[in-house]
Scaffold this motif. Structure first.
Motif, PDB file in Angstrom:
ATOM      1  N   HIS A 386       0.843  -1.204   0.000  1.00 19.55           N
ATOM      2  CA  HIS A 386       0.000   0.000   0.000  1.00 19.55           C
ATOM      3  C   HIS A 386       0.880   1.257   0.000  1.00 19.55           C
ATOM      4  O   HIS A 386       1.357   1.707   1.030  1.00 19.55           O
ATOM      5  CB  HIS A 386      -0.915  -0.024   1.225  1.00 19.55           C
ATOM      6  CG  HIS A 386      -1.757   1.202   1.395  1.00 19.55           C
ATOM      7  ND1 HIS A 386      -2.266   1.916   0.341  1.00 19.55           N
ATOM      8  CD2 HIS A 386      -2.176   1.839   2.535  1.00 19.55           C
ATOM      9  CE1 HIS A 386      -2.971   2.946   0.805  1.00 19.55           C
ATOM     10  NE2 HIS A 386      -2.920   2.907   2.126  1.00 19.55           N
ATOM     11  N   ALA A 387       1.098   1.787  -1.216  1.00 20.61           N
ATOM     12  CA  ALA A 387       1.947   2.984  -1.357  1.00 20.61           C
ATOM     13  C   ALA A 387       1.136   4.220  -1.759  1.00 20.61           C
ATOM     14  O   ALA A 387       1.695   5.307  -1.892  1.00 20.61           O
ATOM     15  CB  ALA A 387       3.041   2.731  -2.395  1.00 20.61           C
ATOM     16  N   ALA A 388      -0.173   4.061  -1.960  1.00 18.11           N
ATOM     17  CA  ALA A 388      -1.007   5.202  -2.363  1.00 18.11           C
ATOM     18  C   ALA A 388      -1.164   6.164  -1.196  1.00 18.11           C
ATOM     19  O   ALA A 388      -1.499   5.757  -0.078  1.00 18.11           O
ATOM     20  CB  ALA A 388      -2.373   4.711  -2.826  1.00 18.11           C
ATOM     21  N   ALA A 389      -0.913   7.441  -1.454  1.00 17.02           N
ATOM     22  CA  ALA A 389      -1.047   8.452  -0.393  1.00 17.02           C
ATOM     23  C   ALA A 389      -0.966   9.849  -0.983  1.00 17.02           C
ATOM     24  O   ALA A 389      -0.342  10.055  -2.032  1.00 17.02           O
ATOM     25  CB  ALA A 389       0.044   8.268   0.654  1.00 17.02           C
ATOM     26  N   TYR A 390      -1.621  10.786  -0.314  1.00 13.08           N
ATOM     27  CA  TYR A 390      -1.388  12.198  -0.587  1.00 13.08           C
ATOM     28  C   TYR A 390      -0.293  12.639   0.365  1.00 13.08           C
ATOM     29  O   TYR A 390      -0.379  12.414   1.568  1.00 13.08           O
ATOM     30  CB  TYR A 390      -2.660  13.019  -0.343  1.00 13.08           C
ATOM     31  CG  TYR A 390      -3.669  12.949  -1.457  1.00 13.08           C
ATOM     32  CD1 TYR A 390      -3.284  12.681  -2.764  1.00 13.08           C
ATOM     33  CD2 TYR A 390      -5.025  13.163  -1.201  1.00 13.08           C
ATOM     34  CE1 TYR A 390      -4.213  12.628  -3.793  1.00 13.08           C
ATOM     35  CE2 TYR A 390      -5.964  13.115  -2.226  1.00 13.08           C
ATOM     36  CZ  TYR A 390      -5.546  12.838  -3.521  1.00 13.08           C
ATOM     37  OH  TYR A 390      -6.466  12.788  -4.535  1.00 13.08           O
ATOM     38  N   ILE A 404      -7.921  12.791   4.424  1.00 13.10           N
ATOM     39  CA  ILE A 404      -8.733  11.793   5.119  1.00 13.10           C
ATOM     40  C   ILE A 404      -9.230  10.738   4.136  1.00 13.10           C
ATOM     41  O   ILE A 404      -9.194   9.535   4.403  1.00 13.10           O
ATOM     42  CB  ILE A 404      -9.933  12.467   5.834  1.00 13.10           C
ATOM     43  CG1 ILE A 404      -9.453  13.591   6.767  1.00 13.10           C
ATOM     44  CG2 ILE A 404     -10.737  11.416   6.604  1.00 13.10           C
ATOM     45  CD1 ILE A 404      -8.404  13.189   7.767  1.00 13.10           C
ATOM     46  N   TYR A 405      -9.691  11.184   2.944  1.00 11.04           N
ATOM     47  CA  TYR A 405     -10.216  10.250   1.935  1.00 11.04           C
ATOM     48  C   TYR A 405      -9.171   9.211   1.530  1.00 11.04           C
ATOM     49  O   TYR A 405      -9.468   8.014   1.451  1.00 11.04           O
ATOM     50  CB  TYR A 405     -10.675  11.005   0.673  1.00 11.04           C
ATOM     51  CG  TYR A 405     -11.824  11.954   0.872  1.00 11.04           C
ATOM     52  CD1 TYR A 405     -12.751  11.765   1.899  1.00 11.04           C
ATOM     53  CD2 TYR A 405     -11.991  13.041   0.027  1.00 11.04           C
ATOM     54  CE1 TYR A 405     -13.802  12.653   2.080  1.00 11.04           C
ATOM     55  CE2 TYR A 405     -13.037  13.928   0.196  1.00 11.04           C
ATOM     56  CZ  TYR A 405     -13.946  13.729   1.219  1.00 11.04           C
ATOM     57  OH  TYR A 405     -14.986  14.604   1.396  1.00 11.04           O
ATOM     58  N   VAL A 406      -7.969   9.688   1.229  1.00  9.68           N
ATOM     59  CA  VAL A 406      -6.946   8.790   0.688  1.00  9.68           C
ATOM     60  C   VAL A 406      -6.111   8.146   1.789  1.00  9.68           C
ATOM     61  O   VAL A 406      -6.014   6.913   1.881  1.00  9.68           O
ATOM     62  CB  VAL A 406      -6.034   9.537  -0.306  1.00  9.68           C
ATOM     63  CG1 VAL A 406      -4.891   8.647  -0.787  1.00  9.68           C
ATOM     64  CG2 VAL A 406      -6.846  10.033  -1.500  1.00  9.68           C
ATOM     65  N   ASN A 407      -5.503   8.972   2.633  1.00 11.99           N
ATOM     66  CA  ASN A 407      -4.553   8.435   3.613  1.00 11.99           C
ATOM     67  C   ASN A 407      -5.217   7.609   4.710  1.00 11.99           C
ATOM     68  O   ASN A 407      -4.614   6.652   5.213  1.00 11.99           O
ATOM     69  CB  ASN A 407      -3.758   9.579   4.248  1.00 11.99           C
ATOM     70  CG  ASN A 407      -2.870  10.289   3.235  1.00 11.99           C
ATOM     71  OD1 ASN A 407      -2.821   9.906   2.068  1.00 11.99           O
ATOM     72  ND2 ASN A 407      -2.187  11.331   3.667  1.00 11.99           N
ATOM     73  N   ILE A 408      -6.450   7.986   5.092  1.00 12.50           N
ATOM     74  CA  ILE A 408      -7.119   7.242   6.171  1.00 12.50           C
ATOM     75  C   ILE A 408      -8.193   6.300   5.627  1.00 12.50           C
ATOM     76  O   ILE A 408      -8.108   5.085   5.796  1.00 12.50           O
ATOM     77  CB  ILE A 408      -7.725   8.209   7.211  1.00 12.50           C
ATOM     78  CG1 ILE A 408      -6.608   9.019   7.891  1.00 12.50           C
ATOM     79  CG2 ILE A 408      -8.511   7.422   8.259  1.00 12.50           C
ATOM     80  CD1 ILE A 408      -7.074  10.000   8.940  1.00 12.50           C
ATOM     81  N   LEU A 409      -9.205   6.854   4.907  1.00  7.34           N
ATOM     82  CA  LEU A 409     -10.279   6.008   4.394  1.00  7.34           C
ATOM     83  C   LEU A 409      -9.737   4.938   3.437  1.00  7.34           C
ATOM     84  O   LEU A 409     -10.154   3.767   3.499  1.00  7.34           O
ATOM     85  CB  LEU A 409     -11.329   6.866   3.687  1.00  7.34           C
ATOM     86  CG  LEU A 409     -12.487   6.116   3.017  1.00  7.34           C
ATOM     87  CD1 LEU A 409     -13.225   5.249   4.031  1.00  7.34           C
ATOM     88  CD2 LEU A 409     -13.441   7.087   2.329  1.00  7.34           C
ATOM     89  N   GLY A 410      -8.825   5.331   2.565  1.00  3.19           N
ATOM     90  CA  GLY A 410      -8.239   4.365   1.635  1.00  3.19           C
ATOM     91  C   GLY A 410      -7.548   3.231   2.359  1.00  3.19           C
ATOM     92  O   GLY A 410      -7.679   2.050   1.990  1.00  3.19           O
ATOM     93  N   THR A 411      -6.801   3.561   3.420  1.00  2.00           N
ATOM     94  CA  THR A 411      -6.107   2.539   4.215  1.00  2.00           C
ATOM     95  C   THR A 411      -7.094   1.645   4.945  1.00  2.00           C
ATOM     96  O   THR A 411      -6.920   0.416   5.007  1.00  2.00           O
ATOM     97  CB  THR A 411      -5.146   3.209   5.218  1.00  2.00           C
ATOM     98  OG1 THR A 411      -4.215   4.027   4.514  1.00  2.00           O
ATOM     99  CG2 THR A 411      -4.385   2.168   6.028  1.00  2.00           C
ATOM    100  N   VAL A 412      -8.149   2.242   5.505  1.00  2.00           N
ATOM    101  CA  VAL A 412      -9.189   1.467   6.198  1.00  2.00           C
ATOM    102  C   VAL A 412      -9.848   0.478   5.231  1.00  2.00           C
ATOM    103  O   VAL A 412     -10.023  -0.709   5.545  1.00  2.00           O
ATOM    104  CB  VAL A 412     -10.244   2.411   6.818  1.00  2.00           C
ATOM    105  CG1 VAL A 412     -11.451   1.616   7.307  1.00  2.00           C
ATOM    106  CG2 VAL A 412      -9.635   3.205   7.961  1.00  2.00           C
ATOM    107  N   ASN A 413     -10.216   0.967   4.048  1.00  2.60           N
ATOM    108  CA  ASN A 413     -10.849   0.095   3.044  1.00  2.60           C
ATOM    109  C   ASN A 413      -9.957  -1.098   2.695  1.00  2.60           C
ATOM    110  O   ASN A 413     -10.403  -2.246   2.673  1.00  2.60           O
ATOM    111  CB  ASN A 413     -11.147   0.884   1.765  1.00  2.60           C
ATOM    112  CG  ASN A 413     -12.282   1.881   1.942  1.00  2.60           C
ATOM    113  OD1 ASN A 413     -13.053   1.796   2.907  1.00  2.60           O
ATOM    114  ND2 ASN A 413     -12.397   2.820   1.023  1.00  2.60           N
ATOM    115  N   LEU A 414      -8.702  -0.807   2.406  1.00  2.00           N
ATOM    116  CA  LEU A 414      -7.766  -1.857   1.994  1.00  2.00           C
ATOM    117  C   LEU A 414      -7.504  -2.857   3.119  1.00  2.00           C
ATOM    118  O   LEU A 414      -7.411  -4.070   2.880  1.00  2.00           O
ATOM    119  CB  LEU A 414      -6.448  -1.242   1.527  1.00  2.00           C
ATOM    120  CG  LEU A 414      -6.502  -0.505   0.183  1.00  2.00           C
ATOM    121  CD1 LEU A 414      -5.287   0.398   0.024  1.00  2.00           C
ATOM    122  CD2 LEU A 414      -6.556  -1.506  -0.979  1.00  2.00           C
ATOM    123  N   SER A 415      -7.393  -2.358   4.344  1.00  2.00           N
ATOM    124  CA  SER A 415      -7.100  -3.255   5.470  1.00  2.00           C
ATOM    125  C   SER A 415      -8.302  -4.143   5.799  1.00  2.00           C
ATOM    126  O   SER A 415      -8.134  -5.333   6.107  1.00  2.00           O
ATOM    127  CB  SER A 415      -6.666  -2.448   6.698  1.00  2.00           C
ATOM    128  OG  SER A 415      -7.656  -1.507   7.065  1.00  2.00           O
TER     129      SER A 415
END
Length: 649
Positions: A386-390, A404-415
């Motif tokens: 998981h390297a996607a981030a702002y 929040i959308y990318v760094n947090i929500l994106g990580t939550v979704n993937l995990s």
């Protein structure tokens, strides 16, 4: 001399009457005629030389008849070995070999014929001494003819184009440097003239390599280089430690001498022109840290035959992870990113450079849970990187909800999906800005770290959640290096936010190597911290980059101090003050034992932060982030007053 060059430019330029440089090559029949004429001349010279000695020619045939036979045999071998097929002005070792075989087989054929005739008739037709002399003379003159044409053509070409070759020396004497020296001496189109080799091995006997002197560094490197009146030096990248390389560069910069970096021969890209292999040394080459060594076999065992997903796969870090994964024979790499153009460029690159790699490009946003779920169902991933981030600090400081959308929500979704689909490993790329964060970007990454750490501690979790954390990456998008380089190219000024600001740096390949290595080591829940070496003062970095460009700081290119940007701090940390660090079997990787916190509490707070972000209530988002990450203290930011409000409560 200058007047002479101007005359030559007029005579041999493209729009003149002679147009020598416009000719593609000499027709083959002319080459054959010239070589035949040289053969006749060689026989005549051999005759003249032997006429003045007691040695007498045999009289079975006249001298003229002997010459006709000898030249005719030689002509046959011209055609058999195709000595005329090469372009004279670009003659290579292969062309010279053809000439040598032509002369040798002519000699052997006539000697065999001569011996056979003697056995039958009792007399010889040819004098063996004249045959040897003819062979040596004909080969030598033909060789000199080709060298003469090649050098003359190159000289005229350089004059007409105004190209002046730089006087350079190669530092060191080993297989790699000799190979580079050979390339410089054989490739006439290179803008370098090799003067010699520099070595610290002092030997009383002077010797040469490739016809060039080996010069011992006696008193000091600076004095030796100065005496040779060099324009530049060449360093083979693997020959020296970075400390030694930095010292060489400093000495050369003080003398106004250019430094060129050359990869070792086995790392040369065979598809590229040799000219593109030799490049001016760049700041990335001088990063004061030793090369990182990884356990390739362990990584290959971990990756081989697996289906791997890389989020942010078109970014600077993600794309390098993909390139490195390609070396370990994965079953399939799924590359996910929302940057359409960058994904397309990466796809073209992989098709060209890794034709056997099985990969799929997916255009998607990691904040879209439904889209991600379809992919997890479709591909049955084994590992997720998981390297996607702002990551741009000032931009995120102005748009907290996007982080929040990318760094947090994106990580939550993937995990969550990794957990639901029982993915073996989930390796997240984090940042040193997550330690005692002073900006929204760093705080959002710390929140993501906390979520995956706490999730690992829940019951029945099969997936191993591993976090990797490192500092600034040289050459990555948004990195200060390409930014400074662009400012220098535009004539300045180079802008530095603070005279005392320092940063840790690592190259993209180094960072990704350690990400892969840490991924093989993790048992789950760890935050792996990389040894970033010594921090670098950004002002010193800017000054050195200007000097490497052949310019003088504050004179040719000015440096302006602009003030810290929103959320920026003077120095970054890799570990919390309360954290304990545990060593691993890899000397460059440590484990930071940071308390994760209770998952239910973190999950509830993150859910509230995400919900608030969807309403674009940025101040409230930042306030909630500060409650989740108590060490988050805003610096040089519009949100600094929120720290006062929290402290007063």
């Amino acid at each position: 001399m200058e007047k002479e060059k101007n005359i030559l430019k007029h005579l041999y330029s493209g729009d003149n009457k002679i147009k020598l440089l416009d000719q593609r090559y000499l027709p083959r029949w002319i080459v054959v005629l010239i070589d035949t004429a040289i053969a006749v001349l060689s026989f005549y010279l051999a005759y003249l030389i032997l006429m003045g000695t007691p040695i007498k020619f045999h009289t079975v045939l006249t001298i003229f008849q002997q010459g006709i036979i000898l030249v005719s045999v030689n002509l046959i071998f011209f055609f058999l070995f195709k000595t005329y097929s090469g372009i004279i002005r670009h003659s290579t070792f292969t062309d010279i070999t053809k000439l040598a075989f032509s002369s040798l087989f002519t000699f052997l054929t006539v000697v065999i014929f001569n011996t056979s005739y003697e056995l039958i008739e009792g007399n010889k037709i040819f004098l063996n001494t004249s045959l040897i002399l003819y062979m040596l003379l004909s080969f030598s003159i033909m060789l000199l003819f080709r060298i003469g044409v090649k050098e003359t053509y190159q000289y005229l070409r350089n004059v007409s184009s105004g190209l002046t070759k730089k006087r350079v020396a190669i530092i060191g004497v080993d297989d790699d440097t000799i190979s580079v020296g050979k390339a410089l001496t054989t490739e006439s189109k290179l803008p370098f003239k090799l003067i010699g080799f520099l070595t610290q091995q002092i030997d009383s006997k002077r010797y040469k390599i490739l016809g060039k002197p080996v010069v011992p560094i006696k008193a000091s490197f600076s004095e030796t280089v100065k005496e040779l009146h060099l324009d530049g030096v060449l360093i083979v990248s693997e020959s020296f430690s970075r400390t030694v390389k930095n010292k060489i560069v400093e000495d050369c910069l003080d003398l106004g001498i250019e430094v060129f970096n050359v990869p070792s021969m086995e790392k040369w890209n065979k598809k590229e022109d040799i000219t593109n292999q030799i490049k001016p040394i760049e700041i990335e080459d001088l990063l004061e840290r030793e090369e990182i060594k990884i356990d390739d076999q362990l990584i290959k065992k971990d990756i081989s035959g697996k289906t791997v997903m890389v989020t942010g796969g078109a970014g600077s870090i993600g794309s390098e992870i993909v390139r490195q994964l390609a070396e370990f024979s994965p079953e399939l790499i799924v590359i996910l990113d929302q940057a359409e153009s960058a994904l397309h460029d990466l796809e073209l690159y992989l098709i060209k450079n890794y034709p056997n790699l099985n990969f799929i490009i997916e255009l998607a946003d990691i904040s879209n849970m439904y889209r991600l779920d379809l992919m997890f169902k479709k591909y049955s991933f084994n590992i997720v990187y998981h390297a996607a981030a702002y990551k741009h600090v000032p931009l995120i400081e102005r748009n907290p909800h996007e982080a929040i959308y990318v760094n947090i929500l994106g990580t939550v979704n993937l995990s969550i999906l990794s957990l639901n689909y029982e993915i073996e490993k989930f390796v997240m790329v984090s940042t040193d800005k997550a330690v005692n964060p002073t900006n929204v970007m760093g705080a959002s990454k710390r929140a993501a770290e906390m979520y995956v750490q706490a999730l690992q501690n829940e019951k029945g979790v099969y997936t191993r959640f591993i976090t990797t954390r490192f500092g600034n990456v040289l050459g990555s998008s948004g990195s200060v290096i390409p930014y400074f380089r662009k400012q220098i190219e535009e004539g300045g000024p180079v802008t530095v936010t603070h005279k005392d600001i320092i940063r840790y740096f690592m190259t993209i390949p180094e960072a990704c190597q350690l990400v892969l290595q840490a991924g093989t080591m993790g048992r789950g829940g760890e935050i792996y911290v990389f040894d970033m070496g010594k921090p670098i003062k950004i002002l010193d970095l800017a000054e050195k980059m200007i000097r490497l460009s052949g310019l003088e700081p504050y004179k040719d290119i000015d440096i302006e101090i602009t003030g810290l940007r929103p959320g920026e701090k003077l120095y970054e940390e890799l570990l919390n003050d309360v954290a304990t660090t545990l060593p691993t079997h890899h000397p460059k990787i440590m484990i930071s034992k940071i308390p994760a916190g209770e998952f239910l509490d973190i999950k509830t707070k993150i859910k509230t932060i995400i919900k608030t972000a969807t309403k674009h209530e940025d101040r409230k988002v930042v306030m909630l982030l500060k409650e989740l990450v108590p060490e988050f203290k805003s610096e040089n930011s519009t949100f600094k007053d929120l720290d006062v409000i929290i402290e007063s409560e």
